[in-house]
Design an enzyme around this catalytic site. Structure first.
Site, PDB file in Angstrom:
ATOM      1  N   ASP A 141       0.882  -1.166   0.000  1.00 32.64           N
ATOM      2  CA  ASP A 141       0.000   0.000   0.000  1.00 32.64           C
ATOM      3  C   ASP A 141       0.919   1.216   0.000  1.00 32.64           C
ATOM      4  O   ASP A 141       1.470   1.576   1.034  1.00 32.64           O
ATOM      5  CB  ASP A 141      -0.906  -0.009   1.227  1.00 32.64           C
ATOM      6  CG  ASP A 141      -1.855   1.180   1.252  1.00 32.64           C
ATOM      7  OD1 ASP A 141      -2.313   1.595   0.171  1.00 32.64           O
ATOM      8  OD2 ASP A 141      -2.127   1.690   2.347  1.00 32.64           O
ATOM      9  N   GLU A 200      -1.274  -1.517  -5.098  1.00 40.15           N
ATOM     10  CA  GLU A 200      -2.534  -0.845  -5.402  1.00 40.15           C
ATOM     11  C   GLU A 200      -2.306   0.222  -6.467  1.00 40.15           C
ATOM     12  O   GLU A 200      -1.328   0.963  -6.407  1.00 40.15           O
ATOM     13  CB  GLU A 200      -3.118  -0.210  -4.142  1.00 40.15           C
ATOM     14  CG  GLU A 200      -4.533   0.280  -4.335  1.00 40.15           C
ATOM     15  CD  GLU A 200      -5.179   0.669  -3.027  1.00 40.15           C
ATOM     16  OE1 GLU A 200      -6.118  -0.023  -2.619  1.00 40.15           O
ATOM     17  OE2 GLU A 200      -4.727   1.660  -2.424  1.00 40.15           O
ATOM     18  N   ASP A 234      -2.371   1.080   7.145  1.00 39.21           N
ATOM     19  CA  ASP A 234      -1.657   0.845   5.882  1.00 39.21           C
ATOM     20  C   ASP A 234      -1.187  -0.608   5.778  1.00 39.21           C
ATOM     21  O   ASP A 234      -1.147  -1.179   4.690  1.00 39.21           O
ATOM     22  CB  ASP A 234      -0.461   1.791   5.765  1.00 39.21           C
ATOM     23  CG  ASP A 234      -0.863   3.236   5.959  1.00 39.21           C
ATOM     24  OD1 ASP A 234      -1.198   3.895   4.963  1.00 39.21           O
ATOM     25  OD2 ASP A 234      -0.851   3.696   7.118  1.00 39.21           O
TER      26      ASP A 234
END
Length: 164
Positions: free
Chosen positions: A7, A67, A140
């Site tokens: 992330d 991502e 996160d």
């Protein structure tokens, strides 16, 4: 298959590694790389790069998932997150690890069964999927595990259709 989920972020970059053996997923390790506020951006990016390289070396993932960048209203945030993504993609490419990218809605669909799931729903599904007593922190890190779980679920289909 051992999958590293990332992330991206410059203040905090979440990471999580899951291993899939048949249909069973298990947590290998999870955490977050952080950089101090006020640190010059080039130094932050270098610190993230070095930290990610150490994680890759220690945990030896077979594959990675990052991502995709979500363009919100804050252009500056999108730019700095894009820089962090670039650092992650570079570290993974240098290590020879295949990288897959997923939209946030695809991650939510794969993990929670609903592309509009909220953060709390996602964190609870990560916890349940991996059989954890508590939700990984910081947020996160839990997000990175969701990305890794998404890839662990999706990779067999991608391989079956020859997508690399």
């Amino acid at each position: 298959m051992r999958a590293l989920g990332i992330d991206p972020g410059t203040a905090t970059m979440g990471w999580g590694v899951v291993e899939r053996d048949g249909g069973v997923l298990r947590l290998v390790d999870v955490g977050a790389l952080t950089t101090p506020a006020g640190m010059p951006q080039p130094e932050r990016l270098l610190q993230l790069y070095n930290g990610l390289r150490a994680i890759i070396e220690r945990l030896q993932p077979d594959t990675a998932a990052v991502e995709e960048l979500f363009f919100g209203k804050n252009v500056n945030t999108a730019l700095t997150v894009g820089q962090a993504r670039g650092v992650a993609l570079l570290a993974l490419a240098q290590a020879g690890i295949p990288v897959y990218e997923y939209k946030p809605t695809a991650v939510k669909q794969a993990v929670a069964g609903y592309g509009g799931a909220d953060k709390r729903q996602m964190q609870e599904m990560v916890r349940l999927t991996l059989g954890l007593a508590t939700v990984p922190r910081p947020d996160d890190a839990a997000d990175a595990l969701a990305i890794a779980i998404c890839h662990a679920y999706t990779a067999p289909t991608l391989q079956r259709f020859g997508v690399s």
